[in-house]
Design an enzyme around this catalytic site. Sequence first.
Site, PDB file in Angstrom:
ATOM      1  N   ASP B  94       4.355   2.719   3.080  1.00 45.81           N
ATOM      2  CA  ASP B  94       4.455   1.408   2.436  1.00 45.81           C
ATOM      3  C   ASP B  94       3.386   1.169   1.374  1.00 45.81           C
ATOM      4  OD1 ASP B  94       2.456   1.340   4.443  1.00 45.81           O
ATOM      5  OD2 ASP B  94       2.542  -0.840   4.445  1.00 45.81           O
ATOM      6  N   GLU B  95       2.758   2.210   0.908  1.00 46.34           N
ATOM      7  CA  GLU B  95       1.656   2.027  -0.012  1.00 46.34           C
ATOM      8  C   GLU B  95       1.672   3.164  -1.033  1.00 46.34           C
ATOM      9  OE1 GLU B  95      -2.942   0.702   0.918  1.00 46.34           O
ATOM     10  OE2 GLU B  95      -1.868   1.966   2.309  1.00 46.34           O
TER      11      GLU B  95
END
Lengths: 369, 347
Positions: B94-95
């Site tokens: 998610d990054e």
Amino acid sequence: MFFSIDKTKLQSSLIQLNKVIPTRSTLPIISCVLFDIRKDGIELRATDLEITLSIFVNSEIKETGMIAIPIKTLLDITQELDEGDLSFEITDIGKIIINTHYGKYTIMGKQADEFPAIPTIDQANELLLKSDDLTEMIDNTVYAVSKDEMKPALQGVLLQVKENQLITVATDGHRLVRYIKDQAKGQAFEGQVVMPSKFLSLIRNQLSNIKDLALKISENHVQISFDDTTIYSRIIKQRFPDYESVIPQDNDKKLVVNKNELLSSVKRVSIFSNKSTRQISLSITKDSLTISTEDPENITTGKETIACVYEGEPLLIGYNAQYLKEVLAHQKDDDINVKLKTPVSATIFTHKTKKENIVTLLMPIRIND
Amino acid sequence: MDAFYASVEQRDHPEYRGKPVAVGGSKIRGVVAAASYEARKYGIHSAMPSRTAYKKCPHIIFVRPHFDVYTEVSRQIMKIFRDYTDKVEPLSLDEAYLDVTCNKVRFNSASQIAKEIRARIKAETQLTASAGVSYNKFLAKIASDINKPDGLTVIPPEKAIDFLEKLPIEKFYGIGKVTAEKMKSVGIHNGMDLKQWSREDLLLKFGKSGGYYFHAVRGEDNREVSSIRIRKSLGAERTFDTDLKDRESMVIQLGIICRKVWERMEKKQFAGRTLTLKIKYHDFEVNTRSRTFGESVIGYPELLEKSLELLNTPHPPKKPVRLLGVSFSNLEPEKAEESVDQITLNF
């Protein structure tokens, strides 16, 4: 039990059989060759459980019987011996004694009944093939087969037989080859079958002096016979992907470039590419093609420019150099025809003559620049 | 993404919204993989033993993770990123770092792109994301953490130095709890304090990372956004519902873990030469044992055998075991993981 066999014949057979035997096996018996000693000669057999190779060697036999012998030791000793007959003696407990004029060697064999049986091929259809056609079909596709055991369907080559066409397809998900061969007359067999690439490579070794062949196709197995050799293989039952749907029809950028020039450029430049990604990029303009690479990790670069003829917007596209080299090496024309669309969609290589039609797809690597 | 796993669960289960949610673990066992912002108010954070979380907040909702859903959302957001630039370096599901110096939308302003990406993520996934914009990875990462959740922070070059000087030492990316304590003990509380130290002194006091701190506090970070990542290790571990007390049950569990590791290795075509066994005892003491082999391990039976050797050397665990893990590192170069950027035919 006694028998003798010509050393040279045995050795060349063992070399063939050894190609079937897996290097690391879970089942000790399959690291052996089965000797089936019959009245008129000896049938030698090896298997990896998927593929079975059987070679018949004429020999003078006094007593029939069966024994499995570890191939490694046997192959090693035949390579060190002179030409001539080798005599074997097998005792009741399965000890094998090899007598030569140098001396005497013994190894332990295994019970023949442990050895996997030959698959039964009944209700088979026959597909008649010319040796040259089969050679082409194999040579043009097998290189693109996947080595990934997680994708069993892609570890094989798809063969489709239609009324007047033989279609062979191989893909590993990054590239795809579709080879179409026109045939004059129809076949008893129509339909499709996925065969392991190892099976096809074994066939390929046998093809040099043979004209016509019959491939037997049954529900679960395929079989092909040459003079003294028969190869059996299990058919891959997993679904082969719908290859037609991934061959783009709208690649509108056309590139014509000399195959050897491009291939040798790619070979040189790729030496300087990153060892794990193998990434190189092609920058294509109206009349020149620049092949370049950069590996920031090891601070290496490579760049070459060659001539080309190109219609379309200038394009920068990345590839795995290894894949590109293999694809290029398998192109048949001196000047190859390439169709492109975008840096993230399939590149198509085409070759077309009256009798054959080859389409090769190569997927690019997303590039950073 | 903000509280990624927890937010996805709250999105998919309206009944969890506004409530403290922990993904992973249970009342008695396991570890919190992610905590919702409501849970964080109780001091619950990821990697906290679930039992501790339960003590801090008895009405916390423990949710089973749905990794397939997270992976799908991850694909969605990575795809959005790629609409703006191909220089995308994922840090986790998610990054990611994005280099938008050259971008596909011809915006001059990185903050404008950040705004648009955040809006699109919200529209397409119904989840919020935070972004940080600056002129290098280190500053962008710090910036992204500042206005969480649903925030956007820009650190322009002219403000970077001032910003870093005032930044509390524990907020520096790469300075964890332990290092922060160590720094405070020698009087380093913020960027300004850190700046007073010479490179040599930092190296002496903090080892290899000292050089990184020296440059970081000066806003210097020349690492490129690299979209090619090579896997360096691979493994699997399990936390058990009840502590393992006898050797037999450890062997059984090790068998399951090794099977998993081997599956992953085959899938990734990964060959490693260094095998590490991790043992966490009931009292949370962690012990790792590792060995490097001349050749890579070639099969599951061999992997299990070597793992068992590690379990028994120098001696089998003497305390009840809470977790076992097996991992491989020291990869063989020719088997490096294929570039994530190799595009695949879409069958």
